[in-house]
Design a protein around this motif. Structure first.
Motif, PDB file in Angstrom:
ATOM      1  N   LEU A 156       4.146  -7.466   6.748  1.00  0.00           N
ATOM      2  CA  LEU A 156       3.953  -8.909   6.910  1.00  0.00           C
ATOM      3  C   LEU A 156       5.096  -9.677   6.250  1.00  0.00           C
ATOM      4  N   LYS A 157       5.522  -9.205   5.084  1.00  0.00           N
ATOM      5  CA  LYS A 157       6.628  -9.861   4.378  1.00  0.00           C
ATOM      6  C   LYS A 157       7.942  -9.678   5.148  1.00  0.00           C
ATOM      7  N   SER A 204       4.523  -6.283  15.744  1.00  0.00           N
ATOM      8  CA  SER A 204       4.413  -5.318  14.639  1.00  0.00           C
ATOM      9  C   SER A 204       3.552  -5.905  13.522  1.00  0.00           C
ATOM     10  N   LYS A 205       3.734  -7.194  13.280  1.00  0.00           N
ATOM     11  CA  LYS A 205       2.911  -7.889  12.286  1.00  0.00           C
ATOM     12  C   LYS A 205       1.433  -7.838  12.692  1.00  0.00           C
ATOM     13  N   ASN A 206       1.158  -8.010  13.985  1.00  0.00           N
ATOM     14  CA  ASN A 206      -0.223  -7.938  14.467  1.00  0.00           C
ATOM     15  C   ASN A 206      -0.841  -6.571  14.184  1.00  0.00           C
ATOM     16  N   VAL A 207      -0.041  -5.512  14.371  1.00  0.00           N
ATOM     17  CA  VAL A 207      -0.526  -4.154  14.093  1.00  0.00           C
ATOM     18  C   VAL A 207      -0.828  -4.011  12.602  1.00  0.00           C
ATOM     19  N   ALA A 208       0.026  -4.581  11.765  1.00  0.00           N
ATOM     20  CA  ALA A 208      -0.207  -4.533  10.311  1.00  0.00           C
ATOM     21  C   ALA A 208      -1.509  -5.252   9.946  1.00  0.00           C
ATOM     22  N   GLU A 209      -1.762  -6.376  10.590  1.00  0.00           N
ATOM     23  CA  GLU A 209      -3.011  -7.103  10.331  1.00  0.00           C
ATOM     24  C   GLU A 209      -4.228  -6.283  10.756  1.00  0.00           C
ATOM     25  N   MET A 218     -11.399  -7.181   6.754  1.00  0.00           N
ATOM     26  CA  MET A 218     -10.974  -8.581   6.648  1.00  0.00           C
ATOM     27  C   MET A 218     -10.119  -8.959   7.854  1.00  0.00           C
ATOM     28  N   ASP A 219     -10.473 -10.050   8.502  1.00  0.00           N
ATOM     29  CA  ASP A 219      -9.656 -10.582   9.591  1.00  0.00           C
ATOM     30  C   ASP A 219      -8.645 -11.546   8.973  1.00  0.00           C
TER      31      ASP A 219
END
Length: 233
Positions: A156-157, A204-209, A218-219
């Motif tokens: 995410l960072k 890729s960020k979505n996959v990390a979430e 946690m959503d």
């Protein structure tokens, strides 16, 4: 014994679909690498490879979705297992969209080649961002396979770095177009190419979430990084 047998079958099915999702991720990563090569070397051959892989990615997405639907209908999984299967489905959709963005990159490179655009345009900046995006996908796949929450937060960072690269590149393109209007057409192609790279980072960020959702329940979509880190302490 029958319950254990069913559990073993379910585990086997989960392992199978996990392997398929990882295979799809590897395929998309290869597709992105070909798109980066096409950009770096203005290669029509690499452009063609991207489009061939795109067809395989689309086929695999449909197959994985069918496999997931079959598992849900047959096994009627519990809440935690259902959450896992839903995460697989969402990860698959994000991977397919990354493939779409790689295909878009290839089309933009093809347009630049065919129009004979000047190679003095700042394509090197794009290669840096593209390598960042490709590396982020690789990390996301690894974190997903290990369900590593800390690695997910790091992803995410890192996505913020790609966003910063994109913003800087847009400013540079505007300068090029203002100084030489003849570069406007090619610059617009590069702009769409840059946006495709930025979107790969977003997926890729979505996959990390999804990893955080799976492990912690946690959503964290549309949640600031500070809030996510505080909630995970």
């Amino acid at each position: 014994m029958a319950e254990k047998h069913l559990s073993s079958q379910f585990d086997s099915e989960l392992n199978s679909v996990t392997a398929r999702v990882m295979e799809l991720g590897g395929l998309v990563e290869t597709q992105i690498q070909h798109a980066i090569y096409a950009l770096s070397h203005f290669s029509l051959e690499a452009v063609a490879k991207v489009q061939v892989i795109e067809q395989r990615v689309n086929t695999m997405e449909v197959e994985i979705d069918h496999e997931l639907s079959t598992i849900i209908a047959r096994r009627q999984p519990t809440a935690r297992d259902l959450r896992l299967l839903i995460a697989f489905s969402k990860a698959t959709a994000n991977l397919e969209r990354m493939g779409d963005e790689a295909s878009k990159m290839a089309r933009m490179v093809q347009s630049i080649i065919q129009t004979g655009a000047p190679r003095s345009l700042p394509t090197m900046d794009l290669r840096v961002a593209a390598d960042l995006a490709s590396g982020l996908l690789r990390k996301a796949l690894d974190a997903f396979a290990r369900l590593d929450v800390q690695a997910a937060v790091a992803i995410l960072k890192e996505d913020d770095l790609i966003d910063e690269e994109f913003d800087g590149f847009v400013r540079k393109l505007i300068t090029y177009m203002m100084e030489d209007p003849r570069t406007i057409s090619a610059s617009l192609d590069l702009l769409f190419l840059a946006k495709a790279i930025e979107r790969i980072g977003d997926h890729s960020k979505n996959v990390a979430e999804l990893i955080i959702y799976l492990v912690k329940g946690m959503d964290v979509r549309h949640t600031s990084l500070d809030q996510i880190e505080s909630a995970l302490l």
